[in-house]
Design a protein around this motif. Sequence first.
Motif, PDB file in Angstrom:
ATOM      1  N   LYS A 198       8.504  -0.943 103.932  1.00 18.96           N
ATOM      2  CA  LYS A 198       8.497  -2.928 104.633  1.00 18.96           C
ATOM      3  C   LYS A 198       7.332  -2.734 106.107  1.00 18.96           C
ATOM      4  CE  LYS A 198      12.743  -3.668 104.581  1.00 18.96           C
ATOM      5  NZ  LYS A 198      14.356  -4.171 104.874  1.00 18.96           N
ATOM      6  N   GLU A 199       8.032  -1.691 106.492  1.00 22.48           N
ATOM      7  CA  GLU A 199       7.399  -1.458 108.101  1.00 22.48           C
ATOM      8  C   GLU A 199       4.907  -1.755 107.728  1.00 22.48           C
ATOM      9  OE1 GLU A 199      10.428  -0.500 111.367  1.00 22.48           O
ATOM     10  OE2 GLU A 199       9.021   0.572 110.666  1.00 22.48           O
ATOM     11  N   SER A 200       5.329  -0.490 106.575  1.00 24.97           N
ATOM     12  CA  SER A 200       3.794  -0.985 106.101  1.00 24.97           C
ATOM     13  C   SER A 200       3.103  -1.768 105.246  1.00 24.97           C
ATOM     14  CB  SER A 200       3.816   0.830 105.433  1.00 24.97           C
ATOM     15  OG  SER A 200       3.933   0.043 104.519  1.00 24.97           O
ATOM     16  N   GLY A 201       3.968  -2.313 105.108  1.00 23.81           N
ATOM     17  CA  GLY A 201       3.678  -3.445 104.241  1.00 23.81           C
ATOM     18  C   GLY A 201       3.463  -3.611 103.264  1.00 23.81           C
ATOM     19  N   LEU A 202       3.569  -2.453 101.974  1.00 23.53           N
ATOM     20  CA  LEU A 202       3.368  -2.231 101.293  1.00 23.53           C
ATOM     21  C   LEU A 202       5.017  -3.052  99.966  1.00 23.53           C
ATOM     22  CD1 LEU A 202       2.309   1.712 100.585  1.00 23.53           C
ATOM     23  CD2 LEU A 202       1.438  -0.926  99.903  1.00 23.53           C
ATOM     24  N   ILE A 203       6.036  -3.276 100.591  1.00 22.35           N
ATOM     25  CA  ILE A 203       6.806  -3.806 100.161  1.00 22.35           C
ATOM     26  C   ILE A 203       7.391  -5.364 100.864  1.00 22.35           C
ATOM     27  CG2 ILE A 203       7.315  -1.536  98.816  1.00 22.35           C
ATOM     28  CD1 ILE A 203      10.336  -1.478  99.795  1.00 22.35           C
ATOM     29  N   GLN A 204       8.263  -5.368 100.087  1.00 23.42           N
ATOM     30  CA  GLN A 204       9.054  -6.351 100.926  1.00 23.42           C
ATOM     31  C   GLN A 204      10.550  -7.008 100.721  1.00 23.42           C
ATOM     32  OE1 GLN A 204       5.953  -9.416  99.493  1.00 23.42           O
ATOM     33  NE2 GLN A 204       7.272 -10.853 100.870  1.00 23.42           N
ATOM     34  N   GLY A 205      11.326  -7.296 101.369  1.00 20.05           N
ATOM     35  CA  GLY A 205      12.928  -7.224 100.685  1.00 20.05           C
ATOM     36  C   GLY A 205      13.318  -8.997 100.849  1.00 20.05           C
ATOM     37  N   GLN A 206      14.038  -9.394  99.465  1.00 26.42           N
ATOM     38  CA  GLN A 206      14.540 -10.502  99.651  1.00 26.42           C
ATOM     39  C   GLN A 206      16.126 -10.693  99.307  1.00 26.42           C
ATOM     40  OE1 GLN A 206      11.913 -12.906  96.355  1.00 26.42           O
ATOM     41  NE2 GLN A 206      10.755 -10.836  96.697  1.00 26.42           N
ATOM     42  N   ILE A 207      16.354 -11.337 100.225  1.00 28.85           N
ATOM     43  CA  ILE A 207      18.084 -11.294  99.832  1.00 28.85           C
ATOM     44  C   ILE A 207      18.058 -12.274  98.680  1.00 28.85           C
ATOM     45  CG2 ILE A 207      20.475 -11.733 100.536  1.00 28.85           C
ATOM     46  CD1 ILE A 207      19.274 -12.069 103.648  1.00 28.85           C
ATOM     47  N   GLU A 208      19.220 -11.284  97.423  1.00 30.52           N
ATOM     48  CA  GLU A 208      19.425 -12.103  96.534  1.00 30.52           C
ATOM     49  C   GLU A 208      20.784 -12.071  95.767  1.00 30.52           C
ATOM     50  OE1 GLU A 208      18.272 -10.945  92.183  1.00 30.52           O
ATOM     51  OE2 GLU A 208      16.304 -12.552  93.369  1.00 30.52           O
ATOM     52  N   ALA A 209      21.736 -12.933  96.379  1.00 30.07           N
ATOM     53  CA  ALA A 209      23.719 -12.334  95.828  1.00 30.07           C
ATOM     54  C   ALA A 209      23.463 -11.284  97.038  1.00 30.07           C
ATOM     55  CB  ALA A 209      23.822 -12.506  94.799  1.00 30.07           C
ATOM     56  N   PRO A 210      24.975  -9.848  95.992  1.00 28.34           N
ATOM     57  CA  PRO A 210      24.724  -9.056  97.072  1.00 28.34           C
ATOM     58  C   PRO A 210      24.202  -8.546  97.588  1.00 28.34           C
ATOM     59  CG  PRO A 210      25.906  -8.877  95.264  1.00 28.34           C
ATOM     60  CD  PRO A 210      25.269 -10.164  95.002  1.00 28.34           C
ATOM     61  N   ARG A 211      22.918  -8.084  96.324  1.00 21.70           N
ATOM     62  CA  ARG A 211      21.616  -7.087  96.714  1.00 21.70           C
ATOM     63  C   ARG A 211      20.764  -7.937  97.758  1.00 21.70           C
ATOM     64  NH1 ARG A 211      22.617  -7.955  91.532  1.00 21.70           N
ATOM     65  NH2 ARG A 211      21.800  -6.455  90.395  1.00 21.70           N
ATOM     66  N   ILE A 212      19.991  -6.879  97.397  1.00 21.54           N
ATOM     67  CA  ILE A 212      18.204  -7.251  98.164  1.00 21.54           C
ATOM     68  C   ILE A 212      17.386  -6.372  97.240  1.00 21.54           C
ATOM     69  CG2 ILE A 212      17.081  -7.033  99.941  1.00 21.54           C
ATOM     70  CD1 ILE A 212      19.185  -6.547 101.947  1.00 21.54           C
ATOM     71  N   LYS A 213      16.483  -7.538  96.948  1.00 21.27           N
ATOM     72  CA  LYS A 213      15.738  -6.695  96.105  1.00 21.27           C
ATOM     73  C   LYS A 213      14.507  -6.755  96.599  1.00 21.27           C
ATOM     74  CE  LYS A 213      13.744 -10.243  93.075  1.00 21.27           C
ATOM     75  NZ  LYS A 213      13.675 -11.113  91.487  1.00 21.27           N
TER      76      LYS A 213
END
Lengths: 86, 86
Positions: A50-65
Amino acid sequence: MARYAKALGHPVRVYIMQLLANQSCCYSGDLSQELPIAKSTLSQHLKELKESGLIQGQIEAPRIKYCVNSENWEEAKKLFKDFWSL
Amino acid sequence: MARYAKALGHPVRVYIMQLLANQSCCYSGDLSQELPIAKSTLSQHLKELKESGLIQGQIEAPRIKYCVNSENWEEAKKLFKDFWSL
DNA sequence: TTCGTAGTTCGTAAAATCACGAACAAATAT
DNA sequence: ATATTTGTTCGTGATTTTACGAACTACGAA
């Protein structure tokens, strides 16, 4: 360039990115089942990606996508493409 | 893949490899002049690149000539090409 | 032989990486 | 309200990385 390369400098992170490159998104739980590492360790690798910028996470219900960050992914792709003269 | 990526995970090493990608060979002294780092530090980076397999060094008179290790370079190129779907 | 050049190795220190379990937070399910 | 699921954060070690100067090796030149 070095930042992206560094992010890909660990087998687990390469594995994750290869997976994401194919299906574009996934959940931490999916990875956790496949990889023989502690949840917290996985979380750390995801954080680095995430910090490198290659991915991003988005909250989705109980888990994170987790998804590829397209903009940075394309930038990295271009950098590597030029680097290897592809 | 991770091994090659890790080797490219530092700006100095990316710089060196970009230089070598263009001219294929160079001397440590040339690099030493251009880079604002201690000789010993440079030597360490060269060692890491050597250990990753991306370059090789051959003794030549008083100095050492560093060259791209073509075989591994091509292997890495292919790995990255596939990885980025290029 | 002595000097200068080119580069490596050694010793050291600070920082980052990697990995784990335990504790925690947030949402859902019972 | 309590328990479960999902994932993060914290604290801790072991290891690796990064960087430097100093000492060293090897070679050619004076």
